[in-house]
Design a protein around this motif. Sequence first.
Motif, PDB file in Angstrom:
ATOM      1  N   ARG A   1      -7.642   7.904   0.911  1.00  0.00           N
ATOM      2  CA  ARG A   1      -8.839   7.743   0.093  1.00  0.00           C
ATOM      3  C   ARG A   1      -9.096   6.265  -0.223  1.00  0.00           C
ATOM      4  NH1 ARG A   1      -8.838  11.590  -4.875  1.00  0.00           N
ATOM      5  NH2 ARG A   1      -9.284  13.097  -3.221  1.00  0.00           N
ATOM      6  N   SER A   2      -8.022   5.518  -0.492  1.00  0.00           N
ATOM      7  CA  SER A   2      -8.194   4.099  -0.828  1.00  0.00           C
ATOM      8  C   SER A   2      -8.666   3.283   0.371  1.00  0.00           C
ATOM      9  CB  SER A   2      -6.883   3.520  -1.376  1.00  0.00           C
ATOM     10  OG  SER A   2      -5.898   3.460  -0.359  1.00  0.00           O
ATOM     11  N   LEU A   3      -8.247   3.676   1.581  1.00  0.00           N
ATOM     12  CA  LEU A   3      -8.636   2.946   2.788  1.00  0.00           C
ATOM     13  C   LEU A   3      -9.941   3.462   3.395  1.00  0.00           C
ATOM     14  CD1 LEU A   3      -5.142   2.657   4.533  1.00  0.00           C
ATOM     15  CD2 LEU A   3      -6.368   0.873   3.286  1.00  0.00           C
TER      16      LEU A   3
ATOM     17  N   VAL B   1      -0.114  10.410   0.805  1.00  0.00           N
ATOM     18  CA  VAL B   1      -0.947  10.248   2.004  1.00  0.00           C
ATOM     19  C   VAL B   1      -2.427  10.383   1.653  1.00  0.00           C
ATOM     20  CG1 VAL B   1      -1.595  11.332   4.195  1.00  0.00           C
ATOM     21  CG2 VAL B   1       0.805  10.906   3.684  1.00  0.00           C
ATOM     22  N   LYS B   2      -2.749  11.354   0.818  1.00  0.00           N
ATOM     23  CA  LYS B   2      -4.142  11.530   0.412  1.00  0.00           C
ATOM     24  C   LYS B   2      -4.633  10.327  -0.386  1.00  0.00           C
ATOM     25  CE  LYS B   2      -8.099  13.456  -0.243  1.00  0.00           C
ATOM     26  NZ  LYS B   2      -9.085  13.514   0.860  1.00  0.00           N
ATOM     27  N   ARG B   3      -3.796   9.832  -1.294  1.00  0.00           N
ATOM     28  CA  ARG B   3      -4.166   8.651  -2.087  1.00  0.00           C
ATOM     29  C   ARG B   3      -4.434   7.449  -1.184  1.00  0.00           C
ATOM     30  NH1 ARG B   3      -1.931   4.189  -3.005  1.00  0.00           N
ATOM     31  NH2 ARG B   3      -0.012   4.840  -1.978  1.00  0.00           N
ATOM     32  N   LEU B   4      -3.558   7.251  -0.209  1.00  0.00           N
ATOM     33  CA  LEU B   4      -3.700   6.119   0.705  1.00  0.00           C
ATOM     34  C   LEU B   4      -4.953   6.257   1.568  1.00  0.00           C
ATOM     35  CD1 LEU B   4      -2.367   3.529   1.784  1.00  0.00           C
ATOM     36  CD2 LEU B   4      -1.094   4.956   3.394  1.00  0.00           C
TER      37      LEU B   4
ATOM     38  N   PRO C   1      -7.156   1.320  12.216  1.00  0.00           N
ATOM     39  CA  PRO C   1      -7.722   2.196  13.250  1.00  0.00           C
ATOM     40  C   PRO C   1      -9.009   2.886  12.813  1.00  0.00           C
ATOM     41  CG  PRO C   1      -5.918   3.294  12.158  1.00  0.00           C
ATOM     42  CD  PRO C   1      -5.930   1.886  11.636  1.00  0.00           C
ATOM     43  N   LYS C   2      -9.797   3.273  13.792  1.00  0.00           N
ATOM     44  CA  LYS C   2     -11.000   4.048  13.521  1.00  0.00           C
ATOM     45  C   LYS C   2     -10.643   5.479  13.123  1.00  0.00           C
ATOM     46  CE  LYS C   2     -14.094   1.577  16.715  1.00  0.00           C
ATOM     47  NZ  LYS C   2     -14.932   1.711  17.929  1.00  0.00           N
ATOM     48  N   LEU C   3      -9.514   5.949  13.628  1.00  0.00           N
ATOM     49  CA  LEU C   3      -9.101   7.323  13.376  1.00  0.00           C
ATOM     50  C   LEU C   3      -7.594   7.344  13.141  1.00  0.00           C
ATOM     51  CD1 LEU C   3     -10.488  10.138  13.325  1.00  0.00           C
ATOM     52  CD2 LEU C   3      -9.784  10.430  15.695  1.00  0.00           C
ATOM     53  N   PHE C   4      -7.176   8.054  12.089  1.00  0.00           N
ATOM     54  CA  PHE C   4      -5.774   8.174  11.703  1.00  0.00           C
ATOM     55  C   PHE C   4      -5.332   9.595  12.013  1.00  0.00           C
ATOM     56  CE2 PHE C   4      -2.746   8.163   7.793  1.00  0.00           C
ATOM     57  CZ  PHE C   4      -1.678   7.773   8.594  1.00  0.00           C
TER      58      PHE C   4
ATOM     59  N   LEU D   1       0.815  -1.213   0.000  1.00  0.00           N
ATOM     60  CA  LEU D   1       0.000   0.000   0.000  1.00  0.00           C
ATOM     61  C   LEU D   1       0.853   1.269   0.000  1.00  0.00           C
ATOM     62  CD1 LEU D   1      -2.956  -0.792   2.443  1.00  0.00           C
ATOM     63  CD2 LEU D   1      -3.114  -0.308   0.000  1.00  0.00           C
ATOM     64  N   VAL D   2       1.985   1.234   0.730  1.00  0.00           N
ATOM     65  CA  VAL D   2       2.821   2.438   0.826  1.00  0.00           C
ATOM     66  C   VAL D   2       3.991   2.415  -0.164  1.00  0.00           C
ATOM     67  CG1 VAL D   2       2.201   2.842   3.233  1.00  0.00           C
ATOM     68  CG2 VAL D   2       4.242   1.477   2.704  1.00  0.00           C
TER      69      VAL D   2
END
Length: 345
Positions: free
Chosen positions: A181-183, A176-179, A152-155, A120-121
């Motif tokens: 959004r995908s999750l 970071v935005k791409r990741l 997590p519920k919150l990142f 993913l990263v």
Amino acid sequence: MSGLIVENVDKFYGNVQALGDISLTVDNGQFVCLLGPSGCGKTSLLRIVAGLEDPSAGRIVLDGADITSKPAHKRDFGMVFQSLALFPHLSVGDNIAYPLAIRGVPKEKRRAEVERLLELVHLPGKADRAITQLSGGQRQRVAIARALIMQPKLFLLDEPMSALDAKLRETMQVEVKRLQRSLGVTSLLVTHDQREAMTTADLVVVMSEGKIQQVAPPIEIYRNPANAFVADFIGITNLIQGRIDGGRFEGPGGALTLPGAKPGNATLSIRPEDIALAPQAGPDTLTGTVTFVRHLGATTEISVDTGNADEKDLTVSLPGRTHCPLEVGDTAHLSVDPAAVVVLG
């Protein structure tokens, strides 16, 4: 349904108030940026949400449950710190798997989750690499993977990209935005970098002196700032003081037609790209003397002294391919589109 609710939160450090009556709603799956200058209270707010500090008043609600008194390690949050806080003696894989290891997750499952996160990263095959062998951007990705491995519920991210060079920082902002959004993970990022907020956020929370100044999508913040602080902090703007009478603004350098504007003293916010050069003075132009010209490639910036009360020159931004006929000392006539003017109280 709203994922996170911050309700009437105050925070005092002794007699010093760091936060005053903060209320904020973050919907599930949103990426929200807490943006403001140093000392505005954004990190204090993040730490209260994370459970690392207690509010002096107010409460934190997640998915309908009050978690104000819940310890940080039981909040099921993932967090990336400014320092990254990676373990130098552990491999990439062991760093990422650490939250699973301390919870007794079997080694095989840990390995599988590490490989999934590394994909993913964009760090596939680096599980056995030493942390010290990674670049700054790669370490950043490892810290993000570790924060996300528990789903997590919150990142939560506390200025994690501030130590990176400018080009790498912009690359990581997009990643970071791409990741996120995908999750689809609900995320809260603290930053003082306006460009970072504009790049990543669905919603920007502008803070100053412990209070929220405006909450809105990035383009709304930029085009319709709530007050002079927001206008001046987000990007570059020209703040011009004057008076409006009969739909006509009179200020330093000239007058502008503003139909329907409320009469009285006013401050105008005009973005540099919304000002053009005019061949001569007219009904909607400002006039002044050129004090500085600089060519920046994509744009040409011109500074013009119109006798503004706060002694700041107006900034005009022209497309880089537009010929600029003006030099320092020349008289400049500036055409302003009234539709692009924001009237601030």
